[in-house]
Motif scaffolding. Structure first.
Motif, PDB file in Angstrom:
ATOM      1  N   UNK A 125       6.671  -9.197  -6.042  1.00  0.00           N
ATOM      2  CA  UNK A 125       5.366  -9.706  -5.601  1.00  0.00           C
ATOM      3  C   UNK A 125       5.539 -10.967  -4.763  1.00  0.00           C
ATOM      4  N   UNK A 126       6.341 -11.915  -5.260  1.00  0.00           N
ATOM      5  CA  UNK A 126       6.556 -13.175  -4.540  1.00  0.00           C
ATOM      6  C   UNK A 126       7.247 -12.939  -3.195  1.00  0.00           C
ATOM      7  N   UNK A 127       8.222 -12.040  -3.188  1.00  0.00           N
ATOM      8  CA  UNK A 127       8.960 -11.766  -1.952  1.00  0.00           C
ATOM      9  C   UNK A 127       8.044 -11.152  -0.896  1.00  0.00           C
TER      10      UNK A 127
ATOM     11  N   UNK B 151       9.808 -17.362  -5.120  1.00  0.00           N
ATOM     12  CA  UNK B 151      10.610 -16.158  -4.893  1.00  0.00           C
ATOM     13  C   UNK B 151      12.058 -16.386  -5.319  1.00  0.00           C
ATOM     14  N   UNK B 152      12.606 -17.523  -4.931  1.00  0.00           N
ATOM     15  CA  UNK B 152      13.981 -17.853  -5.302  1.00  0.00           C
ATOM     16  C   UNK B 152      14.118 -17.991  -6.814  1.00  0.00           C
ATOM     17  N   UNK B 153      13.134 -18.641  -7.432  1.00  0.00           N
ATOM     18  CA  UNK B 153      13.182 -18.838  -8.882  1.00  0.00           C
ATOM     19  C   UNK B 153      13.093 -17.507  -9.618  1.00  0.00           C
ATOM     20  N   UNK B 154      12.178 -16.645  -9.206  1.00  0.00           N
ATOM     21  CA  UNK B 154      12.031 -15.344  -9.879  1.00  0.00           C
ATOM     22  C   UNK B 154      13.283 -14.489  -9.704  1.00  0.00           C
ATOM     23  N   UNK B 155      13.949 -14.584  -8.548  1.00  0.00           N
ATOM     24  CA  UNK B 155      15.204 -13.855  -8.339  1.00  0.00           C
ATOM     25  C   UNK B 155      16.295 -14.397  -9.264  1.00  0.00           C
ATOM     26  N   UNK B 156      16.366 -15.720  -9.374  1.00  0.00           N
ATOM     27  CA  UNK B 156      17.375 -16.330 -10.240  1.00  0.00           C
ATOM     28  C   UNK B 156      17.165 -15.913 -11.694  1.00  0.00           C
TER      29      UNK B 156
ATOM     30  N   UNK C 263       9.798  -7.942 -16.144  1.00  0.00           N
ATOM     31  CA  UNK C 263       8.831  -9.003 -15.811  1.00  0.00           C
ATOM     32  C   UNK C 263       9.289  -9.795 -14.597  1.00  0.00           C
ATOM     33  N   UNK C 264      10.530 -10.263 -14.632  1.00  0.00           N
ATOM     34  CA  UNK C 264      11.022 -11.073 -13.517  1.00  0.00           C
ATOM     35  C   UNK C 264      11.267 -10.218 -12.278  1.00  0.00           C
ATOM     36  N   UNK C 265      11.540  -8.932 -12.462  1.00  0.00           N
ATOM     37  CA  UNK C 265      11.691  -8.037 -11.319  1.00  0.00           C
ATOM     38  C   UNK C 265      10.381  -7.859 -10.580  1.00  0.00           C
ATOM     39  N   UNK C 266       9.315  -7.649 -11.354  1.00  0.00           N
ATOM     40  CA  UNK C 266       7.980  -7.516 -10.741  1.00  0.00           C
ATOM     41  C   UNK C 266       7.582  -8.812 -10.047  1.00  0.00           C
ATOM     42  N   UNK C 267       7.850  -9.941 -10.736  1.00  0.00           N
ATOM     43  CA  UNK C 267       7.503 -11.247 -10.164  1.00  0.00           C
ATOM     44  C   UNK C 267       8.238 -11.474  -8.848  1.00  0.00           C
TER      45      UNK C 267
END
Length: 262
Positions: free
Chosen positions: A56-58, A21-26, A49-53
């Protein structure tokens, strides 16, 4: 020494999801929001792509944190302990020997043994890689930590129990059979009851939805026709073990106890 019954949500999975979650936000901030090193359509695509990721992760991380805190033996809710103790109340070997199928960390085996000091409990499990934190040594350490000497553990397979007919005075299981893919769940129940002595008690707790188990009311009648006594299905999502809201949020809808006497 304190027993360690682990958590039904592996801590490693929880940490991995939080890290993702932290990585996808970064990555969303770097490439999507600030557009560092990218521009135009590529920036938009990466942002999406990273917004969706991240979303989902969050969401999944949030659910895992909630579930972890709910199931924790050290938390306020202690749902796992409530389920274990509630199931153990139905097991009374009374000087005999009981069997716990799929014992995991030994929690239910030990709870039953503590409630029946004149009897004995045997816990079996395959301790597969799916639940790598559970093991035979862990069960033995937990029994020692609880001061329980009338419980033992060994490897076994719920699909084909390595015991003769009518070997035990009680049989129990908690959230095991729904994890066994490709197996007829009612056949698994019959295999469990095969090793129960005449007059013995049983308490099997699982996600007994029609999709997994078929018509359980018909199965209960089948057992009654076979001579089993006091057979009933107990909905444990009505507040006895958990509330309907908890069952829904924790994906435990269909949680049911099958109890009775052979």
């Amino acid at each position: 020494m304190k027993p360690d019954y682990k958590n039904w949500i592996p801590k490693e999975m929880l940490f991995l999801l939080i890290a993702e979650t932290v990585l996808s936000l970064a990555l969303l901030l770097v490439f999507g929001a600030f557009g560092i090193g990218v521009s135009g359509k590529l920036r938009i695509v990466l942002g999406v792509v990273f917004g969706i990721a991240f979303v989902v992760c969050a969401r999944y991380s949030g659910w895992c944190v909630y579930a972890y805190r709910s199931f924790s033996y050290d938390g306020e809710r202690k749902l796992s302990k409530q389920i274990i103790d509630g199931t153990a109340e139905h097991i009374t070997p009374a000087g005999g020997v009981g069997l716990d199928i799929g014992c995991g960390s030994g929690a239910l085996t030990i709870a039953c043994a503590k409630r029946n000091p004149q009897g004995k409990m045997v816990g079996i499990d395959r301790w597969g890689k799916e639940y790598a934190s559970f093991s035979l040594p862990l069960c033995e350490k937990n029994a020692a930590a609880e001061g329980v000497k009338n419980a033992s553990f060994r490897r076994g397979n719920a699909v084909k129990l390595d015991f003769p007919d009518e070997s035990f005075d009680a049989v129990t299981s908690n959230y095991v059979y729904h994890n066994i893919t490709g197996a007829d769940k009612q056949a698994l129940l019959l295999e469990t009851l095969r090793v129960l002595k005449k007059g013995g008690t049983f308490a099997i707790h699982d996600l007994m939805s029609p999709r997994r188990y078929g018509d359980m009311q018909a199965f209960v009648q089948k057992l009654r026709d076979m001579g089993y006594e006091r057979v009933e299905l107990i909905d444990t999502t009505d507040g006895s073990f958990m509330t309907p809201k908890e069952a829904k949020r924790l994906m435990l809808r269909g949680s049911t106890l099958l109890v009775g006497r052979k």
